[in-house]
Write a protein that holds these residues in place. Structure first.
Motif, PDB file in Angstrom:
ATOM      1  N   GLY A 241     -44.056 -77.253 -61.250  1.00 40.36           N
ATOM      2  CA  GLY A 241     -43.489 -77.094 -60.180  1.00 40.36           C
ATOM      3  C   GLY A 241     -43.287 -77.209 -59.277  1.00 40.36           C
ATOM      4  N   ILE A 242     -42.304 -78.326 -59.122  1.00 42.26           N
ATOM      5  CA  ILE A 242     -40.920 -79.042 -58.497  1.00 42.26           C
ATOM      6  C   ILE A 242     -39.641 -78.472 -58.352  1.00 42.26           C
ATOM      7  CG2 ILE A 242     -40.303 -80.707 -57.674  1.00 42.26           C
ATOM      8  CD1 ILE A 242     -42.535 -83.129 -59.043  1.00 42.26           C
ATOM      9  N   LYS A 243     -39.473 -78.157 -57.189  1.00 42.32           N
ATOM     10  CA  LYS A 243     -37.991 -77.347 -56.898  1.00 42.32           C
ATOM     11  C   LYS A 243     -37.187 -78.693 -57.115  1.00 42.32           C
ATOM     12  CE  LYS A 243     -39.467 -76.104 -52.751  1.00 42.32           C
ATOM     13  NZ  LYS A 243     -40.931 -76.105 -52.569  1.00 42.32           N
ATOM     14  N   GLN A 244     -36.244 -77.819 -57.035  1.00 40.25           N
ATOM     15  CA  GLN A 244     -34.419 -78.845 -57.961  1.00 40.25           C
ATOM     16  C   GLN A 244     -33.456 -78.177 -57.015  1.00 40.25           C
ATOM     17  OE1 GLN A 244     -35.147 -80.379 -62.292  1.00 40.25           O
ATOM     18  NE2 GLN A 244     -36.598 -78.745 -62.519  1.00 40.25           N
ATOM     19  N   ALA A 245     -33.223 -79.520 -56.922  1.00 41.97           N
ATOM     20  CA  ALA A 245     -31.293 -78.683 -56.677  1.00 41.97           C
ATOM     21  C   ALA A 245     -30.352 -79.535 -57.603  1.00 41.97           C
ATOM     22  CB  ALA A 245     -30.785 -79.289 -54.449  1.00 41.97           C
ATOM     23  N   VAL A 246     -29.826 -79.231 -58.973  1.00 42.27           N
ATOM     24  CA  VAL A 246     -29.409 -79.482 -59.912  1.00 42.27           C
ATOM     25  C   VAL A 246     -27.663 -79.492 -59.728  1.00 42.27           C
ATOM     26  CG1 VAL A 246     -29.331 -80.022 -62.408  1.00 42.27           C
ATOM     27  CG2 VAL A 246     -31.775 -79.581 -60.454  1.00 42.27           C
ATOM     28  N   GLU A 247     -27.074 -80.451 -59.826  1.00 41.39           N
ATOM     29  CA  GLU A 247     -25.494 -80.765 -60.077  1.00 41.39           C
ATOM     30  C   GLU A 247     -25.648 -80.459 -61.630  1.00 41.39           C
ATOM     31  OE1 GLU A 247     -21.827 -79.642 -59.717  1.00 41.39           O
ATOM     32  OE2 GLU A 247     -23.307 -79.807 -57.944  1.00 41.39           O
ATOM     33  N   TRP A 248     -25.268 -80.201 -62.885  1.00 40.92           N
ATOM     34  CA  TRP A 248     -24.774 -80.420 -63.561  1.00 40.92           C
ATOM     35  C   TRP A 248     -23.801 -80.901 -63.518  1.00 40.92           C
ATOM     36  CZ3 TRP A 248     -29.243 -80.388 -67.165  1.00 40.92           C
ATOM     37  CH2 TRP A 248     -30.270 -79.188 -66.820  1.00 40.92           C
ATOM     38  N   VAL A 249     -23.754 -81.907 -64.419  1.00 35.93           N
ATOM     39  CA  VAL A 249     -22.489 -83.036 -64.228  1.00 35.93           C
ATOM     40  C   VAL A 249     -22.285 -83.039 -66.118  1.00 35.93           C
ATOM     41  CG1 VAL A 249     -22.767 -83.671 -62.278  1.00 35.93           C
ATOM     42  CG2 VAL A 249     -23.722 -85.126 -64.542  1.00 35.93           C
ATOM     43  N   ASP A 250     -20.593 -83.338 -66.359  1.00 40.08           N
ATOM     44  CA  ASP A 250     -20.417 -83.492 -67.870  1.00 40.08           C
ATOM     45  C   ASP A 250     -21.508 -85.259 -68.382  1.00 40.08           C
ATOM     46  OD1 ASP A 250     -19.099 -81.638 -68.114  1.00 40.08           O
ATOM     47  OD2 ASP A 250     -17.007 -82.934 -67.244  1.00 40.08           O
ATOM     48  N   GLY A 251     -21.759 -85.296 -69.330  1.00 43.94           N
ATOM     49  CA  GLY A 251     -22.090 -86.905 -69.525  1.00 43.94           C
ATOM     50  C   GLY A 251     -23.134 -86.565 -70.247  1.00 43.94           C
ATOM     51  N   THR A 252     -24.641 -87.572 -70.258  1.00 39.72           N
ATOM     52  CA  THR A 252     -25.877 -87.361 -70.547  1.00 39.72           C
ATOM     53  C   THR A 252     -26.039 -88.247 -69.264  1.00 39.72           C
ATOM     54  OG1 THR A 252     -25.869 -89.109 -71.952  1.00 39.72           O
ATOM     55  CG2 THR A 252     -26.132 -87.717 -72.655  1.00 39.72           C
ATOM     56  N   THR A 253     -27.491 -87.611 -69.472  1.00 38.24           N
ATOM     57  CA  THR A 253     -28.916 -88.742 -68.544  1.00 38.24           C
ATOM     58  C   THR A 253     -29.201 -89.696 -69.162  1.00 38.24           C
ATOM     59  OG1 THR A 253     -29.429 -86.426 -67.486  1.00 38.24           O
ATOM     60  CG2 THR A 253     -30.999 -88.242 -66.653  1.00 38.24           C
ATOM     61  N   ARG A 254     -28.966 -90.930 -68.430  1.00 40.43           N
ATOM     62  CA  ARG A 254     -29.648 -92.081 -68.871  1.00 40.43           C
ATOM     63  C   ARG A 254     -31.197 -92.513 -69.330  1.00 40.43           C
ATOM     64  NH1 ARG A 254     -31.097 -96.655 -64.236  1.00 40.43           N
ATOM     65  NH2 ARG A 254     -32.073 -94.717 -62.783  1.00 40.43           N
TER      66      ARG A 254
END
Length: 464
Positions: A241-254
């Motif tokens: 239930g946590i809101k998110q401001a997401v910027e989807w970027v190229d590559g993988t999350t560590r």
């Protein structure tokens, strides 16, 4: 038929403009704000007809669709500190609307036809927001247009509206925790169990605040489009239930892999490098964050940043935080530009980080140097020291005062995220009116409670 025939229905309203104006109201507290107002002679809004003075402490916003959960309307709920829904039946609405139109010169049949064609259609859009209100008031009519509150119909949602906290965590992690019984260096080790969760300082702050008041936190972060890790983090936070401001970027999350030796409680962390974030993606997320800042009571700038991003981004965000909001910084690498803004209300780091930041081995001297170089006289410096007592420094009069807090002893399972939990709980407590001393005590208690869980920043509020 033209839209004028259905004036008053949602499609005739500019919800996106309304949302922008509400954001402007919350963000520009120190300057006058001009807003449009509907002109019944023009049958259209008149620009700059309403002036909201700088420093205005209270603004009452009225409208049928403010709580509607669709389109631009759904975001307006988070712009409002308290919402009240006035509940009445369709029959009551019809009688009152038609009475008003007749009093303004319309024929009764014309007023009733207008209600059936337009107003009746609006009712379902209005009622869709009823459950999103903090307070629902049902009214009974007495003596014409005089109303009284039916006390049995007064409903205040438990906890009313919790404080809103934004955590900026630019370097999230896909957390993999492997437990060994025991872990023997130099040998083949087979894990007794493996757990996957959401990692990263800002993400832990959002999770911890959400444990104290569900729905009260949002996290802003980059997530990788490639591989499963970014989507996993997004879905975990969404489920909580946590809101998110997401910027989807190229590559993988560590990925961050924690090796936990369960007999001793000792842990080793293996952290993957982060992929580079483009300048365009960084600027896009920064603009998104700054546009939201007016709606928060507390903002936490957390941790490190990935390649392609530097301290300038966080410094720009810090400088844009409204004065009424509390700004907490939890980080010490590359934060010189943030601290140079002199905007930080709370600096929460550990003892070794403070010594490294200020170049002083003695903790008290390091604290004094930190205030001299980076902090304001009204700021708080909150220092955690692992299992040892935590310390809070504040400038009182002409002297730097120091408070020491014994850390509650618990049977710790995993200390990962305890420091993040401390900062999150301190910030939330400040937002709801605690003194810095009380707030840091809550932070230390919540940090200890979080150590009882294998998942970072996961604890029960009653444990704290």
């Amino acid at each position: 038929a033209s839209l004028r025939s259905y004036k008053g229905n949602p499609e005739c309203m500019d919800g996106a403009r309304m949302l922008d104006d509400l954001r402007k109201l919350r963000a520009e507290l120190d300057s006058e704000v001009s807003l449009p107002m509907y002109d019944r002679n023009l049958h259209n809004p008149k620009e700059d007809a309403v002036k909201i003075a700088a420093g205005q402490g209270l603004v009452l916003v009225e409208g049928l669709y403010l709580l509607n959960p669709e389109g631009a309307w759904k975001e307006m709920r988070d712009m409002l500190d308290l919402t009240v829904y006035l509940d009445c039946t369709e029959e009551q609405s019809r009688e009152r609307v038609c009475r008003r139109k007749v009093s303004n010169g319309s024929e009764k049949s014309e007023a009733e036809s207008q209600f059936d064609r337009v107003d009746k259609r609006s009712i379902k859009f209005v009622e869709a927001g009823k459950d999103r209100a903090d307070i629902v008031l049902a009214f009974k009519e007495e003596e014409g247009m005089q109303f009284r509150t039916d006390e049995k119909s007064l409903r205040l949602r438990e906890g009313s509206r919790p404080a809103q906290v934004l955590a900026v965590g630019l370097n999230p992690a896909y957390q993999k925790t492997m437990c060994f019984d025991p872990l023997v260096v130099g040998e083949v080790n087979r894990a007794a169990s493996v757990q996957y969760s959401c990692g990263g300082k800002g993400q832990h702050v959002a999770i911890a605040v959400n444990r104290l008041a569900e729905g009260s936190s949002e996290v802003a972060h980059f997530l990788g489009k490639d591989g499963p890790s970014g989507k996993f983090i997004h879905d975990v936070l969404e489920t909580k239930g946590i809101k998110q401001a997401v910027e989807w970027v190229d590559g993988t999350t560590r990925t961050c892999t924690t090796l936990l030796d369960t007999p001793t409680g000792e842990m080793t962390e293996l952290i993957d490098p982060s992929d580079t974030v483009s300048a365009e993606a960084a600027e896009s997320l920064k603009r998104n964050i700054i546009s939201k800042l007016g709606q928060y009571k507390g903002v936490a700038l957390c941790g490190t940043f990935p390649p392609g991003v530097d301290g300038t981004m966080l410094a720009d965000i810090a400088a844009a935080v409204p004065k009424k909001a509390i700004l907490l910084l939890d980080g010490f690498k590359g934060v010189d530009k943030v601290l140079a803004t002199r905007r930080v209300d709370v600096l929460k780091i550990n003892a070794d980080e403070l010594r490294a930041l200020c170049g002083e081995k003695d903790l008290d001297k390091a604290a004094e140097a930190c205030f001299r170089k980076y902090l304001n006289p009204t700021s708080s410096l909150a220092i955690t020291c692992g299992k040892d007592p935590a310390v809070l420094y504040r400038w009182e009069g002409d002297a730097l005062e120091k408070w020491t807090f014994e850390v509650p002893k618990v049977n710790a399972i995993n200390p990962i995220g305890a420091g993040d939990t401390c900062g999150a709980s301190m910030l939330y407590s400040l937002c709801v009116g605690s003194t810095p001393q009380e707030a840091f005590a809550w932070g230390c208690a919540a940090a200890s409670a979080s150590c009882k869980s294998l998942e970072g920043a996961n604890f029960e509020a009653y444990d704290a």
